[in-house]
Design an enzyme around this catalytic site. Structure first.
Site, PDB file in Angstrom:
ATOM      1  N   LYS A  54       0.146 -11.748   5.566  1.00 25.84           N
ATOM      2  CA  LYS A  54       0.346 -10.406   6.101  1.00 25.84           C
ATOM      3  C   LYS A  54      -1.040  -9.860   6.394  1.00 25.84           C
ATOM      4  CE  LYS A  54       0.970  -5.701   5.426  1.00 25.84           C
ATOM      5  NZ  LYS A  54       0.138  -4.632   4.865  1.00 25.84           N
ATOM      6  N   TYR A  64     -12.490  -4.915  -5.639  1.00 17.83           N
ATOM      7  CA  TYR A  64     -13.608  -4.348  -6.412  1.00 17.83           C
ATOM      8  C   TYR A  64     -14.777  -5.330  -6.463  1.00 17.83           C
ATOM      9  CZ  TYR A  64     -16.387  -1.681  -9.673  1.00 17.83           C
ATOM     10  OH  TYR A  64     -17.412  -0.976 -10.230  1.00 17.83           O
ATOM     11  N   TYR A  92      -1.960 -11.173   1.352  1.00 17.64           N
ATOM     12  CA  TYR A  92      -2.089  -9.838   1.950  1.00 17.64           C
ATOM     13  C   TYR A  92      -3.569  -9.623   2.228  1.00 17.64           C
ATOM     14  CZ  TYR A  92      -1.510  -4.681   2.245  1.00 17.64           C
ATOM     15  OH  TYR A  92      -1.505  -3.366   2.639  1.00 17.64           O
ATOM     16  N   THR A 143       0.827  -1.203   0.000  1.00 24.17           N
ATOM     17  CA  THR A 143       0.000   0.000   0.000  1.00 24.17           C
ATOM     18  C   THR A 143       0.862   1.254   0.000  1.00 24.17           C
ATOM     19  OG1 THR A 143      -1.775  -1.162   1.162  1.00 24.17           O
ATOM     20  CG2 THR A 143      -1.819   1.233   1.235  1.00 24.17           C
TER      21      THR A 143
END
Length: 305
Positions: A174, A121, A147, A58
């Site tokens: 993660k 999405y 993730y 990110t």
């Protein structure tokens, strides 16, 4: 590691532990990719104690860079620090096809592992999520890490799906869900996996429930602070580790002011011994002068500048 911190899972060939910053992607003022500064930032965190690096998370603005740029980012980071620490590259995308292509590119330029954000999405059920990760695992010969950040993707993984992902062969997770009961149960069910705490708000608590390391945005600017926290915990100095977590809370609050994501790159310009990472890529935007001065004041008060 001296033994007090949780140990990486047996399914993780990289043995990820300690502090693994989600390194920034640097841009020139015209927002074109700056690979030299991107590599310099990876060098900075490794020189200050990071035990791995995670480009294109990110903080690396991965949704805003092209496929060719992603490959260039991973390649420059691998060239800079890949012989010293594991480089686990973010390769996630909304489609499985694109994710596989990014994973193959990352592996081809030397990434030690790939980190696959849950597709975003469109809503996904467990079957779709497992099939997605299986395709990536089949495509590359490096370990694949999940993730999990449902606040951004809109797709949370159930504990049953985690069971299936472990069977499919992921190496670890993660977790940025901030759902401590979920994290604790996932770790309890799968000690063979490596778990990394993905929020600066849960570094110390993450270690307590079994995370072996931390993917910390604060560590992009003040890696030595987060390294000290991990080392204190690993040495059995729990009171000191708690105190350092409190300090991380203060830094986190400071860099979260202003526009989303602006704090880390702004703070890097305020710390004199760090390379500049340039602006964020639009539509993200940097801090205005008022927020920048307030951030500088906060960091001076914390004796970090």
């Amino acid at each position: 590691m001296t033994g007090e911190a949780p140990q990486p899972g047996a399914a993780d060939p990289l043995g990820l532990h300690g502090v693994v910053p989600p390194t920034v992607t640097a841009f020139h003022e015209d927002e074109s990719l700056d690979t030299e500064a991107t590599a310099a930032h990876a060098r900075f965190v490794v020189d200050h104690g990071a035990t791995g690096v995670f480009p294109l998370g990110t903080n690396g603005e991965f949704p805003l860079v092209t496929g060719d740029e992603r490959r260039a980012v991973v390649e420059c980071v691998v060239d800079e620090v890949g012989e010293e620490v594991p480089v686990i590259a973010g390769v996630g995308a909304p489609s499985t096809r694109e994710t596989v292509a990014h994973a193959e590119d990352a592996a081809a330029v030397g990434a030690d592992g790939v980190v696959v954000v849950t597709p975003y999405y469109y809503p996904l059920d467990g079957d779709a999520a497992v099939a997605h990760y299986e395709r990536v695992i089949e495509a590359v010969d490096v370990p694949v890490y999940v993730y999990h950040i449902p606040s951004k993707t809109g797709n949370a993984l159930s504990l049953d799906t985690v069971d299936r992902l472990a069977e499919a062969g992921v190496a670890g997770i993660k977790d940025s869900s901030k759902d401590v009961p979920w994290l604790g149960q996932a770790i309890d069910a799968h000690p063979e996996l490596t778990f990394l705490a993905g929020s600066d708000s849960l570094l110390y608590p993450g270690l307590q429930v079994g995370c072996t390391g931390m993917v910390s945005a604060v560590a992009n600017v003040f890696p030595e602070l987060v390294v000290d926290l991990f080392d204190a915990y690993d040495a059995g100095e729990r009171d000191r580790a708690r105190e350092l977590q409190s300090r991380v809370y203060d830094v986190r609050d400071a860099i979260k002011r202003g526009p989303y994501m602006a704090g880390v790159k702004t703070a890097l310009t305020l710390r004199e011994d760090t390379p500049s990472a340039g602006p964020l890529r639009s539509p993200l935007r940097t801090m205005d002068d008022t927020d920048r001065e307030a951030l500088a004041d906060d960091l001076r008060e914390l004796a970090l500048l």
